[in-house]
Design a protein around this motif. Sequence first.
Motif, short mmCIF file in Angstrom:
data_model
loop_
_atom_site.label_atom_id
_atom_site.label_comp_id
_atom_site.label_asym_id
_atom_site.label_seq_id
_atom_site.Cartn_x
_atom_site.Cartn_y
_atom_site.Cartn_z
N UNK A 18 0.83 -1.21 0.00
CA UNK A 18 0.00 0.00 0.00
C UNK A 18 0.87 1.26 0.00
N UNK A 19 1.94 1.25 0.78
CA UNK A 19 2.85 2.39 0.80
C UNK A 19 3.52 2.55 -0.56
N UNK A 20 3.97 1.45 -1.14
CA UNK A 20 4.65 1.51 -2.44
C UNK A 20 3.77 2.09 -3.54
N UNK A 21 2.46 1.98 -3.40
CA UNK A 21 1.53 2.48 -4.42
C UNK A 21 1.24 3.97 -4.27
N UNK A 22 1.75 4.61 -3.23
CA UNK A 22 1.46 6.03 -2.97
C UNK A 22 2.39 6.93 -3.78
N UNK A 23 2.01 8.22 -3.91
CA UNK A 23 2.88 9.17 -4.62
C UNK A 23 4.25 9.28 -3.94
N UNK A 24 5.28 9.56 -4.74
CA UNK A 24 6.66 9.63 -4.23
C UNK A 24 6.81 10.58 -3.05
N UNK A 25 6.19 11.76 -3.12
CA UNK A 25 6.32 12.74 -2.03
C UNK A 25 5.77 12.18 -0.72
N UNK A 26 4.68 11.44 -0.80
CA UNK A 26 4.07 10.84 0.39
C UNK A 26 4.97 9.72 0.91
N UNK A 27 5.48 8.89 0.01
CA UNK A 27 6.39 7.81 0.41
C UNK A 27 7.62 8.37 1.12
N UNK A 30 6.54 9.38 4.76
CA UNK A 30 6.27 8.21 5.59
C UNK A 30 7.54 7.39 5.81
N UNK A 31 8.35 7.27 4.78
CA UNK A 31 9.61 6.54 4.91
C UNK A 31 10.51 7.18 5.94
N UNK A 32 10.57 8.51 5.93
CA UNK A 32 11.39 9.22 6.90
C UNK A 32 10.87 9.02 8.32
N UNK A 33 9.54 9.07 8.48
CA UNK A 33 8.94 8.87 9.81
C UNK A 33 9.23 7.47 10.34
N UNK A 67 -5.60 15.04 -1.85
CA UNK A 67 -5.82 13.79 -1.13
C UNK A 67 -5.07 13.76 0.20
N UNK A 68 -5.55 12.94 1.12
CA UNK A 68 -4.92 12.77 2.42
C UNK A 68 -4.50 11.31 2.56
N UNK A 69 -3.27 11.12 2.98
CA UNK A 69 -2.72 9.78 3.16
C UNK A 69 -2.31 9.60 4.63
N UNK A 70 -2.36 8.36 5.09
CA UNK A 70 -2.00 8.07 6.47
C UNK A 70 -1.15 6.82 6.55
N UNK A 71 -0.19 6.85 7.44
CA UNK A 71 0.60 5.66 7.78
C UNK A 71 0.47 5.46 9.28
N UNK A 72 0.18 4.24 9.68
CA UNK A 72 0.00 3.91 11.09
C UNK A 72 1.01 2.83 11.47
N UNK A 73 1.73 3.08 12.56
CA UNK A 73 2.72 2.11 13.02
C UNK A 73 2.73 2.07 14.53
N UNK A 74 3.35 1.03 15.06
CA UNK A 74 3.44 0.91 16.52
C UNK A 74 4.88 0.67 16.94
N UNK A 87 -2.68 4.04 4.04
CA UNK A 87 -3.88 4.16 3.22
C UNK A 87 -4.16 5.60 2.85
N UNK A 88 -4.98 5.73 1.80
CA UNK A 88 -5.49 7.04 1.40
C UNK A 88 -6.84 7.19 2.05
N UNK A 89 -7.03 8.28 2.75
CA UNK A 89 -8.30 8.52 3.42
C UNK A 89 -9.34 8.87 2.37
N UNK A 90 -10.42 8.10 2.35
CA UNK A 90 -11.45 8.28 1.34
C UNK A 90 -12.59 9.17 1.81
N UNK A 91 -12.83 9.22 3.11
CA UNK A 91 -13.95 10.00 3.64
C UNK A 91 -13.79 11.48 3.31
N UNK A 92 -14.86 12.07 2.87
CA UNK A 92 -14.81 13.48 2.51
C UNK A 92 -15.24 14.40 3.64
#
Length: 125
Positions: A18-27, A30-33, A67-74, A87-92
């Motif tokens: 799912x992360x790999x499918x996101x736009x480069x700027x978003x990756x 998230x990759x840095x985080x 669009x809004x994207x989210x990465x969740x980790x623990x 994931x990409x947040x779909x709710x408007x």
Amino acid sequence: MSKQSRKPLKWVGSAKRDLDAMPEDVKDVFGHAIDMAQAGAKHQDAKPLSGFGSAGVLEVVEDFRSDTYRAVYTVKFAGWVYVLHCFQKKSKTGIKTPKEDMELITTRLKAAKQNYETWLAQQGE
């Protein structure tokens, strides 16, 4: 001076794909985080995800174009970083994480816990 060891990273479910499918700027964000979490630090945009009781489950939100994207980790399992959901947040309407995504995060957190406990048992602890 010894270099601090990095925490190993585990991807749960389809999070990596799912992360790999996101736009480069978003990756990049998230990759840095995730990289910072592995080094024992916290990204400036990482916030505790409500509904999980503590700062053990974090999310990073990134807006890209409209669009809004989210990465969740623990980081709640000592010495490990588990990426639970990207994931990409779909709710408007509103900023609340959709129920389906929260349920998936909960399921994947349980899988991460089981994986960690299995690993601990293999270490003889």
